[in-house]
Design a protein around this motif. Sequence first.
Motif, PDB file in Angstrom:
ATOM      1  N   MET A  38      35.477  63.270  72.546  1.00 35.40           N
ATOM      2  CA  MET A  38      34.525  62.691  71.579  1.00 35.40           C
ATOM      3  C   MET A  38      34.742  63.247  70.173  1.00 35.40           C
ATOM      4  N   ARG A  39      34.954  64.543  70.062  1.00 40.03           N
ATOM      5  CA  ARG A  39      35.081  65.171  68.744  1.00 40.03           C
ATOM      6  C   ARG A  39      36.428  64.870  68.084  1.00 40.03           C
ATOM      7  N   ARG A  40      37.499  64.939  68.856  1.00 41.39           N
ATOM      8  CA  ARG A  40      38.840  64.760  68.291  1.00 41.39           C
ATOM      9  C   ARG A  40      39.350  63.327  68.370  1.00 41.39           C
ATOM     10  N   LYS A  41      38.654  62.487  69.139  1.00 41.10           N
ATOM     11  CA  LYS A  41      39.049  61.077  69.320  1.00 41.10           C
ATOM     12  C   LYS A  41      40.436  60.964  69.951  1.00 41.10           C
ATOM     13  N   ILE A  42      40.734  61.889  70.878  1.00 41.41           N
ATOM     14  CA  ILE A  42      41.994  61.884  71.620  1.00 41.41           C
ATOM     15  C   ILE A  42      41.646  61.948  73.100  1.00 41.41           C
ATOM     16  N   HIS A  43      42.271  61.079  73.882  1.00 40.91           N
ATOM     17  CA  HIS A  43      42.049  61.073  75.325  1.00 40.91           C
ATOM     18  C   HIS A  43      43.386  61.251  76.026  1.00 40.91           C
ATOM     19  N   LEU A  44      43.429  62.154  76.995  1.00 42.26           N
ATOM     20  CA  LEU A  44      44.653  62.469  77.726  1.00 42.26           C
ATOM     21  C   LEU A  44      44.467  62.122  79.204  1.00 42.26           C
ATOM     22  N   PRO A  45      44.792  60.900  79.615  1.00 45.44           N
ATOM     23  CA  PRO A  45      44.671  60.587  81.040  1.00 45.44           C
ATOM     24  C   PRO A  45      45.835  61.198  81.823  1.00 45.44           C
ATOM     25  N   PRO A  46      45.529  61.985  82.859  1.00 46.42           N
ATOM     26  CA  PRO A  46      46.598  62.560  83.674  1.00 46.42           C
ATOM     27  C   PRO A  46      47.173  61.504  84.618  1.00 46.42           C
ATOM     28  N   LEU A  47      48.484  61.431  84.689  1.00 48.40           N
ATOM     29  CA  LEU A  47      49.165  60.503  85.588  1.00 48.40           C
ATOM     30  C   LEU A  47      49.899  61.314  86.640  1.00 48.40           C
ATOM     31  N   ARG A  48      49.551  61.105  87.890  1.00 48.89           N
ATOM     32  CA  ARG A  48      50.206  61.806  88.994  1.00 48.89           C
ATOM     33  C   ARG A  48      51.326  60.944  89.528  1.00 48.89           C
ATOM     34  N   TRP A  49      52.537  61.440  89.527  1.00 47.31           N
ATOM     35  CA  TRP A  49      53.683  60.640  89.971  1.00 47.31           C
ATOM     36  C   TRP A  49      53.510  60.169  91.398  1.00 47.31           C
ATOM     37  N   GLU A  50      52.915  60.996  92.260  1.00 47.24           N
ATOM     38  CA  GLU A  50      52.792  60.620  93.663  1.00 47.24           C
ATOM     39  C   GLU A  50      51.701  59.583  93.907  1.00 47.24           C
ATOM     40  N   LEU A  51      50.847  59.361  92.925  1.00 47.89           N
ATOM     41  CA  LEU A  51      49.765  58.384  93.074  1.00 47.89           C
ATOM     42  C   LEU A  51      50.023  57.088  92.316  1.00 47.89           C
ATOM     43  N   GLY A  52      50.811  57.144  91.257  1.00 55.00           N
ATOM     44  CA  GLY A  52      50.941  55.978  90.407  1.00 55.00           C
ATOM     45  C   GLY A  52      52.321  55.376  90.284  1.00 55.00           C
ATOM     46  N   VAL A  53      53.271  55.901  91.024  1.00 58.75           N
ATOM     47  CA  VAL A  53      54.638  55.404  90.906  1.00 58.75           C
ATOM     48  C   VAL A  53      54.956  54.491  92.083  1.00 58.75           C
ATOM     49  N   VAL A  54      55.533  53.351  91.776  1.00 60.11           N
ATOM     50  CA  VAL A  54      55.947  52.424  92.819  1.00 60.11           C
ATOM     51  C   VAL A  54      57.461  52.527  92.951  1.00 60.11           C
ATOM     52  N   PRO A  55      57.961  52.781  94.152  1.00 62.94           N
ATOM     53  CA  PRO A  55      59.410  52.878  94.327  1.00 62.94           C
ATOM     54  C   PRO A  55      60.094  51.550  94.000  1.00 62.94           C
ATOM     55  N   LEU A  56      61.257  51.628  93.444  1.00 65.20           N
ATOM     56  CA  LEU A  56      62.014  50.440  93.074  1.00 65.20           C
ATOM     57  C   LEU A  56      63.416  50.572  93.651  1.00 65.20           C
ATOM     58  N   LEU A  57      63.840  49.537  94.330  1.00 63.90           N
ATOM     59  CA  LEU A  57      65.179  49.517  94.899  1.00 63.90           C
ATOM     60  C   LEU A  57      66.025  48.570  94.059  1.00 63.90           C
ATOM     61  N   ILE A  58      67.096  49.102  93.519  1.00 63.03           N
ATOM     62  CA  ILE A  58      67.997  48.290  92.695  1.00 63.03           C
ATOM     63  C   ILE A  58      69.263  48.057  93.508  1.00 63.03           C
ATOM     64  N   GLN A  59      69.600  46.806  93.683  1.00 60.04           N
ATOM     65  CA  GLN A  59      70.818  46.465  94.420  1.00 60.04           C
ATOM     66  C   GLN A  59      71.971  46.299  93.440  1.00 60.04           C
ATOM     67  N   VAL A  60      73.032  47.000  93.706  1.00 64.16           N
ATOM     68  CA  VAL A  60      74.223  46.904  92.870  1.00 64.16           C
ATOM     69  C   VAL A  60      75.237  46.043  93.627  1.00 64.16           C
TER      70      VAL A  60
END
Length: 61
Positions: A38-60
Amino acid sequence: MPIQTLTLSVLIASPGDTATDRNVAEDAIRSWNSVHTMRRKIHLPPLRWELGVVPLLIQVH
């Protein structure tokens, strides 16, 4: 009441055997937010890799 803030996402990632340390980091970020957002007008949302990452398979071909 809405406020305008600068949002800077903080990625929390580490080896699998350090889950406790990731929890401590997330708690510290949330604590910082509750004191400063509220005072600094900065918000730091924590992102957890194990909760928010979707695996991606790239076919070569």
